[in-house]
Design a protein around this motif. Structure first.
Motif, PDB file in Angstrom:
ATOM      1  N   PRO A  44      47.371  39.943  31.626  1.00 60.31           N
ATOM      2  CA  PRO A  44      45.922  40.168  31.628  1.00 60.31           C
ATOM      3  C   PRO A  44      45.114  38.905  31.929  1.00 60.31           C
ATOM      4  O   PRO A  44      44.009  38.986  32.468  1.00 60.31           O
ATOM      5  CB  PRO A  44      45.619  40.681  30.212  1.00 60.31           C
ATOM      6  CG  PRO A  44      46.904  41.129  29.653  1.00 60.31           C
ATOM      7  CD  PRO A  44      47.965  40.343  30.344  1.00 60.31           C
ATOM      8  N   VAL A  45      45.657  37.735  31.592  1.00 57.79           N
ATOM      9  CA  VAL A  45      44.987  36.480  31.919  1.00 57.79           C
ATOM     10  C   VAL A  45      44.894  36.347  33.437  1.00 57.79           C
ATOM     11  O   VAL A  45      43.819  36.075  33.996  1.00 57.79           O
ATOM     12  CB  VAL A  45      45.731  35.273  31.304  1.00 57.79           C
ATOM     13  CG1 VAL A  45      45.195  33.963  31.829  1.00 57.79           C
ATOM     14  CG2 VAL A  45      45.653  35.325  29.777  1.00 57.79           C
ATOM     15  N   ALA A  46      46.013  36.559  34.112  1.00 59.11           N
ATOM     16  CA  ALA A  46      46.022  36.511  35.583  1.00 59.11           C
ATOM     17  C   ALA A  46      45.106  37.595  36.154  1.00 59.11           C
ATOM     18  O   ALA A  46      44.388  37.367  37.128  1.00 59.11           O
ATOM     19  CB  ALA A  46      47.441  36.674  36.109  1.00 59.11           C
ATOM     20  N   GLY A  47      45.122  38.772  35.541  1.00 61.01           N
ATOM     21  CA  GLY A  47      44.259  39.857  35.995  1.00 61.01           C
ATOM     22  C   GLY A  47      42.780  39.519  35.877  1.00 61.01           C
ATOM     23  O   GLY A  47      41.984  39.832  36.765  1.00 61.01           O
ATOM     24  N   GLN A  48      42.403  38.874  34.774  1.00 57.29           N
ATOM     25  CA  GLN A  48      41.005  38.489  34.594  1.00 57.29           C
ATOM     26  C   GLN A  48      40.586  37.448  35.622  1.00 57.29           C
ATOM     27  O   GLN A  48      39.478  37.504  36.154  1.00 57.29           O
ATOM     28  CB  GLN A  48      40.768  37.957  33.180  1.00 57.29           C
ATOM     29  CG  GLN A  48      39.361  37.476  32.953  1.00 57.29           C
ATOM     30  CD  GLN A  48      38.315  38.555  33.208  1.00 57.29           C
ATOM     31  OE1 GLN A  48      38.499  39.697  32.815  1.00 57.29           O
ATOM     32  NE2 GLN A  48      37.216  38.195  33.846  1.00 57.29           N
ATOM     33  N   LEU A  49      41.460  36.515  35.912  1.00 48.89           N
ATOM     34  CA  LEU A  49      41.148  35.529  36.954  1.00 48.89           C
ATOM     35  C   LEU A  49      40.990  36.217  38.305  1.00 48.89           C
ATOM     36  O   LEU A  49      40.078  35.897  39.074  1.00 48.89           O
ATOM     37  CB  LEU A  49      42.216  34.446  36.997  1.00 48.89           C
ATOM     38  CG  LEU A  49      42.276  33.567  35.755  1.00 48.89           C
ATOM     39  CD1 LEU A  49      43.463  32.631  35.821  1.00 48.89           C
ATOM     40  CD2 LEU A  49      40.987  32.804  35.541  1.00 48.89           C
ATOM     41  N   TRP A  50      41.847  37.188  38.588  1.00 48.43           N
ATOM     42  CA  TRP A  50      41.720  37.965  39.824  1.00 48.43           C
ATOM     43  C   TRP A  50      40.395  38.725  39.843  1.00 48.43           C
ATOM     44  O   TRP A  50      39.712  38.777  40.877  1.00 48.43           O
ATOM     45  CB  TRP A  50      42.893  38.933  39.978  1.00 48.43           C
ATOM     46  CG  TRP A  50      42.656  39.923  41.061  1.00 48.43           C
ATOM     47  CD1 TRP A  50      42.810  39.728  42.407  1.00 48.43           C
ATOM     48  CD2 TRP A  50      42.171  41.260  40.905  1.00 48.43           C
ATOM     49  NE1 TRP A  50      42.447  40.865  43.094  1.00 48.43           N
ATOM     50  CE2 TRP A  50      42.061  41.815  42.191  1.00 48.43           C
ATOM     51  CE3 TRP A  50      41.822  42.038  39.798  1.00 48.43           C
ATOM     52  CZ2 TRP A  50      41.621  43.122  42.396  1.00 48.43           C
ATOM     53  CZ3 TRP A  50      41.394  43.328  40.012  1.00 48.43           C
ATOM     54  CH2 TRP A  50      41.295  43.855  41.301  1.00 48.43           C
ATOM     55  N   ALA A  51      40.016  39.304  38.714  1.00 49.99           N
ATOM     56  CA  ALA A  51      38.752  40.051  38.645  1.00 49.99           C
ATOM     57  C   ALA A  51      37.571  39.143  38.955  1.00 49.99           C
ATOM     58  O   ALA A  51      36.625  39.553  39.650  1.00 49.99           O
ATOM     59  CB  ALA A  51      38.581  40.686  37.260  1.00 49.99           C
TER      60      ALA A  51
END
Length: 129
Positions: free
Chosen positions: A51-58
């Protein structure tokens, strides 16, 4: 002021990724993973990092989909918060090494970054230097 599509998507993506992040961490705090074996502990670490990587992608997707002004202001805030988080984390790391300060997990850099992002946001309202 109406919210544009890019911001709506960002909010939905953030809610989805942060729900996963909080759920996994709350389960860990509650002891759900206390008896994990070696491969499971690696998977848990990667599951929380996803989710950390996902938030950065978002955030990058918001910057890609938004207009030039929002893109520039968001990038400026991101850069300032990143720099402050790195400076604070480095300073604390050296204090740990040389002054025997208590250890703080590197995992705390992520919430530190977003906390700093929130702090700098009201002050960074223009693209000027």
């Amino acid at each position: 002021m109406a919210m544009d599509t890019a911001h709506r998507r960002y909010i939905l993506r953030t809610a989805a990724f942060m729900t996963g992040y909080v759920a996994i961490n709350m389960a860990a705090i509650g002891g759900a993973f206390d008896d994990r074996a070696e491969p499971g502990s690696w998977l848990l670490g990667l599951a929380v990092a996803a989710p950390v990587a996902g938030q950065l992608w978002a955030t990058l997707a918001l910057m890609r989909d938004a207009d030039e002004f929002v893109r520039a202001v968001t990038a400026k805030r991101f850069i300032i918060a990143s720099g402050l988080a790195m400076a604070i984390a480095s300073a604390w790391g050296f204090v740990e090494l040389y002054a025997r300060a208590p250890h703080i997990s590197a995992a705390m850099v992520y919430p530190l970054f977003w906390g700093l992002y929130g702090v700098v946001t009201p002050f960074v309202r223009t693209t000027r230097a």
